[in-house]
Design an enzyme around this catalytic site. Structure first.
Site, PDB file in Angstrom:
ATOM      1  N   THR A 151       0.874  -1.184   0.000  1.00  0.00           N
ATOM      2  CA  THR A 151       0.000   0.000   0.000  1.00  0.00           C
ATOM      3  C   THR A 151       0.908   1.230   0.000  1.00  0.00           C
ATOM      4  OG1 THR A 151      -0.240  -0.232   2.407  1.00  0.00           O
ATOM      5  CG2 THR A 151      -2.024  -1.078   1.023  1.00  0.00           C
ATOM      6  N   LYS A 177       3.607  -6.987   4.119  1.00  0.00           N
ATOM      7  CA  LYS A 177       3.415  -5.577   3.775  1.00  0.00           C
ATOM      8  C   LYS A 177       3.091  -4.831   5.054  1.00  0.00           C
ATOM      9  CE  LYS A 177       0.228  -3.340   3.483  1.00  0.00           C
ATOM     10  NZ  LYS A 177      -0.440  -2.390   4.468  1.00  0.00           N
ATOM     11  N   THR A 188      -0.152  -2.972  10.962  1.00  0.00           N
ATOM     12  CA  THR A 188      -1.091  -2.982   9.842  1.00  0.00           C
ATOM     13  C   THR A 188      -0.461  -3.792   8.739  1.00  0.00           C
ATOM     14  OG1 THR A 188      -2.419  -1.744   8.314  1.00  0.00           O
ATOM     15  CG2 THR A 188      -0.309  -0.846   8.753  1.00  0.00           C
ATOM     16  N   GLU A 268       6.185   4.731   7.534  1.00  0.00           N
ATOM     17  CA  GLU A 268       5.798   5.978   6.870  1.00  0.00           C
ATOM     18  C   GLU A 268       6.532   7.189   7.446  1.00  0.00           C
ATOM     19  OE1 GLU A 268       1.235   4.697   5.650  1.00  0.00           O
ATOM     20  OE2 GLU A 268       1.562   5.936   7.420  1.00  0.00           O
ATOM     21  N   SER A 392      -5.213   7.109   3.690  1.00  0.00           N
ATOM     22  CA  SER A 392      -4.338   5.947   3.628  1.00  0.00           C
ATOM     23  C   SER A 392      -4.775   4.928   4.652  1.00  0.00           C
ATOM     24  CB  SER A 392      -2.868   6.364   3.879  1.00  0.00           C
ATOM     25  OG  SER A 392      -2.705   6.886   5.170  1.00  0.00           O
TER      26      SER A 392
END
Length: 392
Positions: A151, A177, A188, A268, A392
């Site tokens: 993602t 992922k 996540t 991130e 997101s």
């Protein structure tokens, strides 16, 4: 080769059109046997996505033939329709695999999804995508599958461990992922692990829980818990080797540890990876609680981003826990420099070199002999931008 490094597995990753940018977004992993044992661990969030609920149910008998995964939509908080869509996805996988000569039912297919919460998946694209993915299944398709589940990940994440023994060799491979919402339970993340070792579902479950407890469950990047976390371990038995349980657990842990470290490295917006080790705790639970408190202290995370060895923020985080310790016996080191000794000023903080990506924080509770390691990241403007500029 990721999930196809172990014998007895095929995989594919394709662009089904779920993502508007046209990137790969659908992966399929198939266990060709002879054994089809499986185990899984899932998010501890009380709000669970439809695929999590489905996969927990189909794993009740400890067997799986296939896993289908999509990115571009979490299928979470989508009501009865979302669960029906999950069921339809599993039915489609069973249908296309059975058309190729296998005898597969929907109850042998796990489903995993990742992406934005609260949106129904475009089934008019997903279901034809299953057919396309099935047509591209290959013993060399592991990397494409890993790419398809990304993602906000900037890189795909894979790991392989091969072991030799007196009875022959066996392999554990995996793909993952995850880049945000990284906090227990799990992160996540979607993870599929495969092995050609001949291990039953009970052995897989024991190994998986033992491994995730000290790897994925100790990644705490941003304190946010996902609705979709799924970690699956499938065994084909193709090697014909049944390893000792401890050796098998160690191999699974090695793969999980590698993948967990890759998750942290791709978090991130992060510019620092923070290894928090709590030592000399009264209990392991105390060590974990303290490590999590340090990992989730936003003031400290900002200080680390600014390369400021602000040990006072470490102490204040420790002080919010119920762990056993005496405040005037606490010691803190940052990158090996004991900047806090006995709850007060220690070595010169100017000795701390924080120029590099990895930062280590050692918190000594002086209360026992137990320890734990938690991985976290700094808090950056890029993280705020990534999670505010678009969904997101």
């Amino acid at each position: 080769m990721s999930v196809t490094a172990a014998k007895g597995f095929t995989a594919a990753g394709i662009a089904a059109g779920i993502k508007q940018n046209g990137n790969p977004d659908l992966a399929l992993v198939v266990n060709t046997g002879p054994r089809r044992a499986a185990a899984g661990v899932f998010t501890s969030n009380r709000v669970k996505a439809a695929p999590v609920v489905w996969s927990q149910q189909v794993l009740a008998d400890g067997e799986l033939t296939a896993v289908v995964l999509n990115s571009g939509g979490a299928n979470a908080c989508t009501g009865p329709q979302g669960f029906q869509d999950t069921h339809a996805t599993a039915e489609k996988v069973a249908e296309v695999l059975s058309a190729e000569g296998a005898d597969v039912g929907a109850g042998e297919v796990a489903v995993a999804s990742t992406g934005l919460i609260g949106l129904l998946l475009p089934m008019d694209k997903l279901l034809p995508g299953v057919e396309k993915a099935a047509a591209e299944l290959s013993e060399h398709g592991g990397e494409k599958a890993a790419i398809a589940i990304k993602t906000t990940d900037t890189v795909h994440k894979t790991s392989v461990v091969t072991k030799d023994g007196p009875d022959g060799g066996w392999t554990v491979g995996g793909m993952a992922k995850g880049a945000g919402m990284l906090a227990p339970g799990l992160a996540t993340m979607l993870v599929v692990l495969t092995t050609d070792a001949d291990v039953d579902s009970a052995g897989l479950d024991s190994a998986l829980r033992g491994a995730t407890r000290v790897t994925f469950d100790r990644v705490d990047s941003d304190g946010c818990m996902s609705t979709n976390d799924t970690v699956l371990l499938l065994a084909s038995g193709s090697s014909g080797v049944t390893p000792e349980q401890d050796a098998f657990t160690a191999a699974v842990r090695e793969v999980c540890d590698d993948l967990a470290r890759q998750l942290i490295g791709d978090a991130e917006g992060a510019s620092k990876d923070i290894r928090i080790e709590v030592i000399n705790a009264a209990t392991e639970d105390d060590a974990v609680e303290v490590g999590r408190s340090i990992a989730r202290n936003n003031l400290l995370k900002c200080a680390i981003h600014g390369e400021d060895p602000n040990w006072g923020r470490v102490l204040s985080a420790i002080g919010t826990t119920a762990a056993a310790f005496e405040p005037d016996e606490l010691n803190v080191a940052i990158n090996g420099v004991w900047v806090c000794k006995n709850g007060s000023v220690g070595e010169d903080r100017d000795l701390v070199d924080m120029r590099y990506r990895e930062v280590t924080i050692t918190a000594d509770l002086a209360a026992g002999t137990e320890s734990a390691v938690i991985w976290a990241n700094d808090l950056t403007a890029d993280y705020v931008h990534e999670n505010s500029a678009y969904s997101s």
